[in-house]
Scaffold this active site. Structure first.
Site, PDB file in Angstrom:
ATOM      1  N   ASP A   1       0.822  -1.210   0.000  1.00 14.19           N
ATOM      2  CA  ASP A   1       0.000   0.000   0.000  1.00 14.19           C
ATOM      3  C   ASP A   1       0.861   1.267   0.000  1.00 14.19           C
ATOM      4  O   ASP A   1       1.966   1.274   0.545  1.00 14.19           O
ATOM      5  CB  ASP A   1      -0.913  -0.030   1.233  1.00 14.19           C
ATOM      6  N   GLY A   2       0.322   2.310  -0.596  1.00 12.02           N
ATOM      7  CA  GLY A   2       0.971   3.622  -0.527  1.00 12.02           C
ATOM      8  C   GLY A   2       1.552   4.114  -1.849  1.00 12.02           C
ATOM      9  O   GLY A   2       2.153   5.191  -1.900  1.00 12.02           O
TER      10      GLY A   2
ATOM     11  N   GLY B   1       0.002   5.240  -4.525  1.00 15.44           N
ATOM     12  CA  GLY B   1      -0.672   6.454  -4.988  1.00 15.44           C
ATOM     13  C   GLY B   1      -0.165   7.674  -4.237  1.00 15.44           C
ATOM     14  O   GLY B   1       0.212   8.691  -4.830  1.00 15.44           O
TER      15      GLY B   1
ATOM     16  N   TRP C   1       2.620   8.013  -2.557  1.00 12.26           N
ATOM     17  CA  TRP C   1       4.036   8.249  -2.858  1.00 12.26           C
ATOM     18  C   TRP C   1       4.163   9.016  -4.171  1.00 12.26           C
ATOM     19  O   TRP C   1       4.910  10.000  -4.270  1.00 12.26           O
ATOM     20  CB  TRP C   1       4.775   6.910  -2.954  1.00 12.26           C
TER      21      TRP C   1
ATOM     22  N   HIS D   1       2.800   3.856  -8.899  1.00 15.42           N
ATOM     23  CA  HIS D   1       2.661   2.433  -9.248  1.00 15.42           C
ATOM     24  C   HIS D   1       3.926   1.936  -9.957  1.00 15.42           C
ATOM     25  O   HIS D   1       4.378   0.823  -9.724  1.00 15.42           O
ATOM     26  CB  HIS D   1       1.437   2.225 -10.133  1.00 15.42           C
TER      27      HIS D   1
ATOM     28  N   GLU E   1     -12.246  -4.608  -5.082  1.00 22.05           N
ATOM     29  CA  GLU E   1     -12.731  -3.235  -4.857  1.00 22.05           C
ATOM     30  C   GLU E   1     -11.987  -2.219  -5.735  1.00 22.05           C
ATOM     31  O   GLU E   1     -12.469  -1.108  -5.944  1.00 22.05           O
ATOM     32  CB  GLU E   1     -12.573  -2.841  -3.376  1.00 22.05           C
TER      33      GLU E   1
ATOM     34  N   LEU F   1      10.782 -20.685  -5.676  1.00 21.02           N
ATOM     35  CA  LEU F   1       9.886 -19.719  -5.034  1.00 21.02           C
ATOM     36  C   LEU F   1       8.554 -19.717  -5.775  1.00 21.02           C
ATOM     37  O   LEU F   1       8.539 -19.690  -7.008  1.00 21.02           O
ATOM     38  CB  LEU F   1      10.515 -18.313  -5.103  1.00 21.02           C
TER      39      LEU F   1
ATOM     40  N   LEU G   1      -6.995  -4.952   7.062  1.00 20.23           N
ATOM     41  CA  LEU G   1      -6.701  -6.116   6.212  1.00 20.23           C
ATOM     42  C   LEU G   1      -7.303  -5.997   4.814  1.00 20.23           C
ATOM     43  O   LEU G   1      -6.914  -6.735   3.900  1.00 20.23           O
ATOM     44  CB  LEU G   1      -7.204  -7.403   6.878  1.00 20.23           C
TER      45      LEU G   1
END
Ligand code: FPP
Length: 224
Positions: free
Chosen positions: A12-13, A15, A17, A29, A59, A122, A179
């Site tokens: 998150d963050g 946008g 930033w 992004h 969403e 991985l 969450l």
């Protein structure tokens, strides 16, 4: 010391930033994708077998079309350029979420999953068009349809994450403590770390700091 098999991240963050540094959410992004690459490298180096990244929620469709298109193009471009490199590094890509995307992206996602399907170093679970409540609902409905018992084990086996151990750690960057409908079933006993930095500023040192903290936590899973 706690064993570590699976890290999940709410990135998150981006946008905020981008707005702060370039007055552009899209730039955020783009910078966020660079952090994704750094954290994949670190996860490989640390030999953690599962990394789950929340890239697009059910969403997120409410965002402006131009931002959605930008995100999809970013992902498309990334896969076109990097999937063979990921494959060489023995990385498996799995999409979790309902695959409903523009045709070109859908095809590329399926192709990327197929190419990397047998890789072992991985597994990256990329959560795209993912919503946890929907996932649980579908799982229960599917059990009813199959006339199977509604048990904890059976529900787990109908989720996108079947056969994947639950996350040991959830990290959410961006200074937001929620969450957001992410892995609600699977995170029942995970250690949760909310981190103040925006995702584009998050780095390997932050990642290692969190892991060190996690290793020392006493996990009792409801016991004493
Ligand atoms: C949350 O930041 C981030 C997203 C909704 C998208 C995550 C995408 C990336 C990290 C880059 C692309 C990654 C891939 C795998 C292609 P936000 O936009 O909600 O930030 P804000 O809370 O500051 O608005």
């Amino acid at each position: 010391m706690n064993p570590l098999k699976h890290v999940a991240i709410i990135m998150d963050g981006n946008g905020r930033w981008g707005l702060k540094h370039y007055n552009s959410r899209k730039r955020g992004h783009r910078a966020g994708l660079k952090t994704v690459e750094k954290i994949i490298k670190a996860t490989l180096k640390l030999k953690i077998p599962y990394l789950t990244l929340f890239a697009f929620s059910t969403e997120n469709w409410k965002r402006p079309k131009s931002e959605i298109n930008y995100l999809f193009n970013l992902l498309q471009d990334f896969l076109q350029k990097k999937i063979l490199k990921l494959n060489k590094k023995d990385i498996k890509l799995k999409i979790i979420g309902e695959k409903k995307f523009p045709k070109k992206l859908s095809n590329l996602l399926s192709k990327s999953e197929k190419i990397t399907n047998n890789n072992l170093a991985l597994q990256i679970n990329l959560a795209l068009n993912y919503g946890s409540k929907n996932e649980i609902l579908y799982a229960v409905k599917s059990l009813i349809k199959k006339k199977k018992h509604i048990t904890e084990k059976n529900i787990s086996s109908e989720l996108y994450t079947k056969n994947i151990p639950d996350p040991d750690i959830l990290i959410r960057t961006g200074n937001t403590n929620r969450l957001s409908n992410f892995l609600l079933w699977q995170l029942s006993y995970s250690e949760i770390f909310f981190f103040n930095k925006y995702w584009p500023d998050f780095n390997e040192t932050d990642f290692i700091k969190i892991i060190k903290k996690y290793k020392k936590v006493k996990r009792n899973f409801g016991e004493i």
